[in-house]
Scaffold this motif. Structure first.
Motif, PDB file in Angstrom:
ATOM      1  N   PRO A 103     -40.119   3.592 -26.526  1.00 43.60           N
ATOM      2  CA  PRO A 103     -39.374   2.882 -25.483  1.00 43.60           C
ATOM      3  C   PRO A 103     -40.319   2.446 -24.364  1.00 43.60           C
ATOM      4  O   PRO A 103     -41.217   3.177 -23.961  1.00 43.60           O
ATOM      5  CB  PRO A 103     -38.371   3.919 -24.979  1.00 43.60           C
ATOM      6  CG  PRO A 103     -38.935   5.229 -25.362  1.00 43.60           C
ATOM      7  CD  PRO A 103     -39.696   5.001 -26.620  1.00 43.60           C
ATOM      8  N   LEU A 111     -36.761  -3.296 -24.506  1.00 46.89           N
ATOM      9  CA  LEU A 111     -35.678  -2.330 -24.374  1.00 46.89           C
ATOM     10  C   LEU A 111     -34.556  -2.814 -23.465  1.00 46.89           C
ATOM     11  O   LEU A 111     -33.379  -2.640 -23.762  1.00 46.89           O
ATOM     12  CB  LEU A 111     -36.243  -1.007 -23.862  1.00 46.89           C
ATOM     13  CG  LEU A 111     -35.283   0.152 -23.699  1.00 46.89           C
ATOM     14  CD1 LEU A 111     -35.908   1.399 -24.242  1.00 46.89           C
ATOM     15  CD2 LEU A 111     -34.899   0.375 -22.251  1.00 46.89           C
ATOM     16  N   TYR A 138     -33.859   5.096 -29.791  1.00 53.02           N
ATOM     17  CA  TYR A 138     -35.150   5.246 -29.118  1.00 53.02           C
ATOM     18  C   TYR A 138     -35.556   6.708 -28.993  1.00 53.02           C
ATOM     19  O   TYR A 138     -36.734   7.034 -28.991  1.00 53.02           O
ATOM     20  CB  TYR A 138     -35.103   4.609 -27.724  1.00 53.02           C
ATOM     21  CG  TYR A 138     -35.215   3.114 -27.744  1.00 53.02           C
ATOM     22  CD1 TYR A 138     -36.416   2.500 -28.074  1.00 53.02           C
ATOM     23  CD2 TYR A 138     -34.125   2.318 -27.436  1.00 53.02           C
ATOM     24  CE1 TYR A 138     -36.527   1.126 -28.103  1.00 53.02           C
ATOM     25  CE2 TYR A 138     -34.224   0.940 -27.461  1.00 53.02           C
ATOM     26  CZ  TYR A 138     -35.437   0.351 -27.794  1.00 53.02           C
ATOM     27  OH  TYR A 138     -35.551  -1.000 -27.821  1.00 53.02           O
TER      28      TYR A 138
END
Lengths: 290, 345
Positions: B160, B97, B241
């Motif tokens: 995430p 991420l 996300y």
């Protein structure tokens, strides 16, 4: 070659609709410097009204069109009075956002009243058509071509010879000066909205006859944007011509280059044209003084 | 008695906090934001997450439209670029991420440059329609580039996770979004009080005059496009996300229009206004959902959607008609009354 002619002719048939819609945008922009984002929605509203009228009374096509012209003039005046006139003197962008809000409202109202199912606009010309060699055109498409020609001619006569038309051109050229010369500018605005709504009404009835009605009819207003931009936002006749150009171009690009290009080729073209001519093909360059 | 805020030097004029009171309130706000997820239900946290993500994007749009005065309906396009970059990188290439977020931002910024260059000569509504064309073209490209974007079937994004810590719940994701939103607000505020921000303002007021006074207009317009689309790209990645699934349908023109209406409702050109506008518009949708839901099944599901649309349109119209300065305008008026009472000013 036959394929080319086929694509071109059917492109013209859809292009005249873009041209008609584009004329409505251009007229309002010319007179009031506002892009009416609700134009497609006004068109949709009137074509649904036409549906209600056509299903309660059996009218011939021209009768229906005449009634719709009358109704759309009233719709245009009401919208101008209720939504647009209170915004006079405010930033242009605010007024544009009002038309966007109005567009959202009209979309909702249409579905609330008439439902989300596709409908057919019943007219007496129905599926009849004429065959030119290998190209088949519906009567309604021929009418569309004729009506565009009529609207262009009518607009030209109006803007060139009528008192109101001259006043409208004066207002477009310089609003304050027009006001000082004794022109009733708010009146001019109202008339511009009424005429644009009438043109929207005509294109709405034609679209309803050719393609039927659905809650996404307003997207045709969006599809006509390249035509107006290409012609130049303030050029009524430019919009009519470039509407046809865009219609043909969409068809040709879809036919020769690739599937799905129809949706975006118009937008791609305006990106290129605007880089070279930021005011479109026929628009007036704005001279800015600081 | 405090009679007003007086700036006596340039450094005071551009300082982040104008007086201690503002600092206290900001600290209080940050503390409140930190404890908020402990008190909120899961549903509400998810809603707040959505609001904060939208706020990141709308702050970016505000820099472009509110501060620099370049009207853009390209928000949905840049959001789509950001969301798809994050989704493709994380789902197909397994990128983490912390890499995806800046990558999405940079990708959107690159597209911002592509849109920005042809837009340099365009003004006002011509620009608005060109950016709208960009949104339409982008969605089309995404649909047709099936090898990369999976076309119309969309992409599911993984949960995430940052530096090995999985942010599985909305509440843990909340803190990440809060951090990014804080950075976004600080960034926007700092840009505005710097040389660049003043150049933006000069361009908004009158770009020819700005040029005469020595602002390189073309360069600053491109800055505005790039910075704004970077923000929006990051927001798009967060959105990917947050929803855990990206599809072209989530990036229709309606999103662009909603974003512009948010900055108008909040108050053009003000960062706080952008955030308030987001809260108001998304909050309104939620309240309407609740109200119409509690009225029971007397309305069909189609008409619920339409009713919401109608009220939404009406809100935009009424705001523009009666409060063109937006919610920030109302707040300023109220504050002036409060500070100066019992005098008018």
């Amino acid at each position: 070659m036959d394929y080319f002619i086929l694509l071109t002719v059917s492109g013209i048939a859809i292009g005249v609709i873009y041209g008609l819609i584009g004329m409505g945008y251009a007229l309002i922009f010319k007179a009031t410097s506002v892009v009416n984002f609700a134009h497609g929605e006004i068109m949709m509203l009137i074509s649904y009204m036409a549906f209600s009228i056509a299903s309660s009374w059996t009218l011939p096509f021209w009768g229906l069109l005449l009634v719709c012209v009358f109704i759309s003039a009233i719709v245009g005046l009401v919208i101008e009075r209720v939504f647009i006139r209170p915004m006079l003197g405010q930033d242009v962008f605010s007024t544009v956002m009002v038309t966007i809000g109005l567009a959202v409202m009209i979309r909702a109202v249409v579905v609330l009243i008439w439902g989300a199912d596709p409908l057919l606009l019943p007219t007496d010309i129905g599926d009849s058509g004429v065959e030119f060699g290998m190209v088949f055109l519906y009567t309604s498409q021929l009418y569309a071509i004729g009506l565009l020609a009529f609207c262009v001619l009518g607009m030209w006569v109006f803007l060139r010879f009528s008192r109101m038309g001259v006043a409208m051109r004066a207002t477009a050229a310089r609003e304050t000066t027009a006001l000082l010369m004794g022109i009733n500018v708010t009146h001019v605005y109202a008339i511009a909205w009424a005429i644009a709504a009438v043109i929207a009404g005509i294109s709405g009835v034609l679209l309803g006859t050719i393609y039927g009605l659905g809650p996404d009819l307003w997207t045709q207003g969006l599809r006509a944007f390249p035509a107006v931009i290409l012609g130049g936002l303030d050029s009524v006749f430019g919009a009519a011509i470039s509407g046809i150009l865009i219609g043909v171009l969409e068809n040709l690009s879809e036919g020769y280059i690739g599937q799905g290009l129809k949706e975006i080729s118009g937008f791609l073209v305006i990106l290129v044209v605007l880089m070279i001519r930021p005011y479109g093909l026929f628009g007036t360059p704005e001279i800015e003084r600081v | 008695m405090r009679t007003g805020v007086f700036e006596e030097s340039y450094s005071e004029l551009i300082s982040l906090y104008r007086n201690p009171t503002q600092t206290y309130w900001t600290v209080a706000l940050v503390l409140a934001a930190l404890v908020a997820p402990l008190l909120l239900t899961n549903h509400l946290t998810s809603l707040v997450n959505g609001m904060m993500i939208a706020a990141v994007g709308v702050i970016g749009l505000n820099l472009l439209t509110g501060t620099t005065g370049l009207i853009s309906f390209g928000q949905a396009g840049f959001l789509a670029v950001g969301a798809y970059t994050a989704a493709v990188l994380s789902a197909d290439y397994g990128m983490p991420l912390w890499l995806c977020l800046p990558a999405s931002g940079l990708m959107a910024a690159a597209f911002g440059l592509i849109v920005g260059i042809p837009s340099l000569r365009l003004k006002g509504l011509y620009l608005a329609i060109t950016t709208m064309a960009f949104t339409i073209i982008i969605t089309h490209i995404i649909l047709s580039a099936e090898d990369i974007t999976h076309g119309s079937s969309g992409i599911s994004t993984p949960k995430p996770a940052i530096f090995g810590v999985e942010l599985a719940t909305d509440k843990s994701f909340y803190y990440l979004i809060l951090a990014i939103l804080t950075l976004a607000i600080l960034g926007s505020a700092n840009i505005k009080r710097s040389r660049i921000g003043r150049a933006f303002l000069a361009i908004r007021e009158q770009d020819i005059a700005a040029r005469v006074m020595g602002v390189p207009v073309a360069r600053y317009k491109l800055y505005a496009f790039v910075v704004s689309s970077f923000y929006v790209g990051v927001a798009g990645a967060l959105m990917a996300y947050h929803i855990r699934f990206v599809n072209v349908d989530s990036f229709s023109l309606v999103i662009s229009i909603e974003a512009v209406s948010m900055i108008i409702v909040g108050g053009l050109g003000s960062t706080a206004g952008a955030v308030i506008g987001v809260v108001f518009v998304l909050g309104l949708a939620e309240v309407l959902n609740y109200v119409i839901g509690s009225m029971g099944g007397t309305l069909g599901s189609v008409s619920v959607l339409e009713l919401k649309g109608f009220i939404y349109g009406l809100t935009i119209v009424l705001f523009l008609r009666f409060e063109p300065e937006g919610l920030m305008g109302i707040y300023r008026e109220f504050k002036n009354r409060w500070v100066n009472w019992p005098f008018r000013y």
